[in-house]
Design a protein around this motif. Structure first.
Motif, short mmCIF file in Angstrom:
data_model
loop_
_atom_site.label_atom_id
_atom_site.label_comp_id
_atom_site.label_asym_id
_atom_site.label_seq_id
_atom_site.Cartn_x
_atom_site.Cartn_y
_atom_site.Cartn_z
N THR A 1 0.83 -1.23 0.00
CA THR A 1 0.00 0.00 0.00
C THR A 1 0.86 1.27 0.00
O THR A 1 0.68 2.15 0.85
CB THR A 1 -0.99 0.02 1.18
N VAL A 2 1.76 1.33 -0.97
CA VAL A 2 2.67 2.48 -1.05
C VAL A 2 1.97 3.67 -1.72
O VAL A 2 1.33 3.52 -2.76
CB VAL A 2 3.96 2.10 -1.83
N VAL B 1 -0.15 16.29 -6.39
CA VAL B 1 -0.18 15.18 -7.35
C VAL B 1 0.00 13.86 -6.62
O VAL B 1 0.98 13.65 -5.90
CB VAL B 1 0.96 15.32 -8.41
N LYS B 2 -1.01 12.98 -6.76
CA LYS B 2 -0.91 11.65 -6.15
C LYS B 2 -0.33 10.70 -7.18
O LYS B 2 -1.03 10.21 -8.05
CB LYS B 2 -2.29 11.19 -5.70
N ALA B 3 0.99 10.48 -7.11
CA ALA B 3 1.67 9.66 -8.12
C ALA B 3 1.42 8.18 -7.89
O ALA B 3 1.25 7.42 -8.83
CB ALA B 3 3.16 9.97 -8.13
N SER C 1 0.44 -2.05 -4.24
CA SER C 1 0.96 -3.28 -3.63
C SER C 1 1.30 -4.26 -4.73
O SER C 1 0.47 -4.52 -5.60
CB SER C 1 -0.09 -3.94 -2.72
N PHE C 2 2.52 -4.75 -4.72
CA PHE C 2 2.90 -5.83 -5.64
C PHE C 2 4.14 -6.52 -5.13
O PHE C 2 4.80 -6.02 -4.21
CB PHE C 2 3.10 -5.31 -7.09
N THR D 1 5.21 8.42 0.74
CA THR D 1 4.43 9.26 1.65
C THR D 1 3.77 8.38 2.70
O THR D 1 3.64 8.74 3.87
CB THR D 1 3.35 10.03 0.84
N ALA D 2 3.32 7.19 2.26
CA ALA D 2 2.73 6.20 3.18
C ALA D 2 3.00 4.82 2.62
O ALA D 2 3.37 4.68 1.46
CB ALA D 2 1.23 6.44 3.33
N GLY D 3 2.80 3.80 3.47
CA GLY D 3 3.06 2.42 3.02
C GLY D 3 4.50 2.04 3.25
O GLY D 3 5.28 2.82 3.79
#
Ligand SMILES: Nc1ncnc2c1ncn2[C@@H]1O[C@H](COP(=O)(O)OP(=O)(O)OP(=O)(O)O)[C@@H](O)[C@H]1O
Length: 320
Positions: A6-7, A14-16, A21-22, A54-56
């Motif tokens: 969940t990166v 901008v949400k790149a 998840s992989f 930013t998260a994950g």
């Protein structure tokens, strides 16, 4: 093994990457696919420690990967899309300089990587005078200097001529005999030529991950692939209008018998159409129902090319 959990990555507004998840298992070549702006470079830069999510979290063999982990960086080599090279330096001197910078013994490692990437005949030239194909080999040699287990390549054949593309692909295949290679691309022939597994990213989200065979079978898109129908006893214009009126249908093409890869039908009044459903939608039952008002000879989901699958997986637009 590398695992993204969940990166997310934001550049300001901008949400790149949006909860990516992989998993990349060890060995072989994994293709990270996606259209321009999908988030491939961002994912690769996070994977190589050049950016922080930013998260994950990213895991390397189940250990959390942190950009300042020297151990993790030692295991990964990275060739960015436009690798910064010092044009005035001779290729050999550049590699010696970089080896020293990384605390490696140049007398041992430089000849090894030069041999590995087939650069021997060009190492005593200024980098600026090398063709783009050979500059790419210098970049690869640089990425291999510390003998990483995992090699990350951002669009490695971009801008190369067809001969150079084949040479660099052969090189990547050879490197992948002993290392895990992750490469980003939006060229489907590249994927078919090189990759065992693929991860498709679109608008910052994973749309598919799995074996190339499963991707080429439709990537889990149950509908969305073109459907060919052969009918008789109906006016083509009327048929087109009726089919286009079905809610899940995006567009309909009239095909010419004897052309478009279509055989000639014994019935000269046969009308052959190709129906493009909206992404992910299954419309065959509705098409069959509609066709019952005429004589239906054939209804078949067409064999899809990798391009078709890629298109079906990446054509939807999501906002927010
Ligand atoms: N430094 C940055 N600042 C702001 N936005 C950025 C930055 N880098 C990338 N982006 C944006 O993030 C999104 C993902 O970009 P990214 O470069 O990861 O995509 P990509 O799949 O590698 O695209 P391409 O195939 O064009 O290289 C795009 O919308 C891009 O414009």
């Amino acid at each position: 093994m590398i695992r993204f959990e969940t990166v997310e990555k934001d550049y300001g507004d901008v949400k790149a990457l949006r909860g990516v998840s992989f998993e990349v298992p060890c060995g072989g070549i994994v293709g990270l696919l996606g259209p321009n702006g999908a988030g491939k470079t961002t994912a690769l830069r996070i994977m190589t420690g050049f950016l922080e999510p930013t998260a994950g979290q990213v895991f390397l063999d189940d250990q959390p990967f942190t950009p300042d982990s020297v151990e993790a960086r030692r295991r990964i080599g990275y060739l960015p899309e436009s690798a910064p090279l010092y044009g005035d330096m001779f290729a050999w001197d550049y590699l010696v300089y970089e080896a020293r910078l990384h605390g490696l013994d140049p007398s041992e490692r430089v000849p090894q990587v030069v041999r590995q990437v087939g650069l021997a005949s060009h190492v005593h030239k200024p980098i600026r005078e090398l063709s783009k194909g050979y500059r790419q080999r210098v970049g690869l040699a640089h990425a291999l200097l510390h003998d990483p287990e995992i090699l990350v390549l951002d669009e490695p054949t971009s801008g190369l001529d067809p001969n150079q593309i084949l040479e660099v692909r052969a090189l990547i295949r050879r490197i992948a005999e002993t290392k895990t290679v992750i490469l980003s691309t939006h060229i489907m022939q590249e994927v078919a030529a090189l990759c065992r597994r693929v991860v498709v990213i679109h608008q910052g989200q994973v749309r598919f991950q799995g074996l190339l065979e499963d991707f080429s079978l439709g990537g889990g898109v149950t509908g969305g692939m073109p459907v060919r129908m052969v009918l008789a006893g109906i006016d083509p214009v009327v048929l087109l209008k009726r089919l286009e009126a079905i809610p899940g249908v995006e567009r309909v093409e009239l095909l010419e018998p004897g052309r478009d890869g279509i055989g000639v039908y014994p019935d000269p009044s046969a009308v052959i159409v190709r129906v493009f459903p909206r992404a992910g939608l299954e419309v065959r039952p509705e098409l069959a129902r509609e066709a019952l008002s005429s004589e239906l000879y054939e209804i078949v989901q067409e064999q899809s090319s990798l391009e078709d699958v890629f298109h079906a997986l990446t054509r939807e637009v999501h906002h927010g």
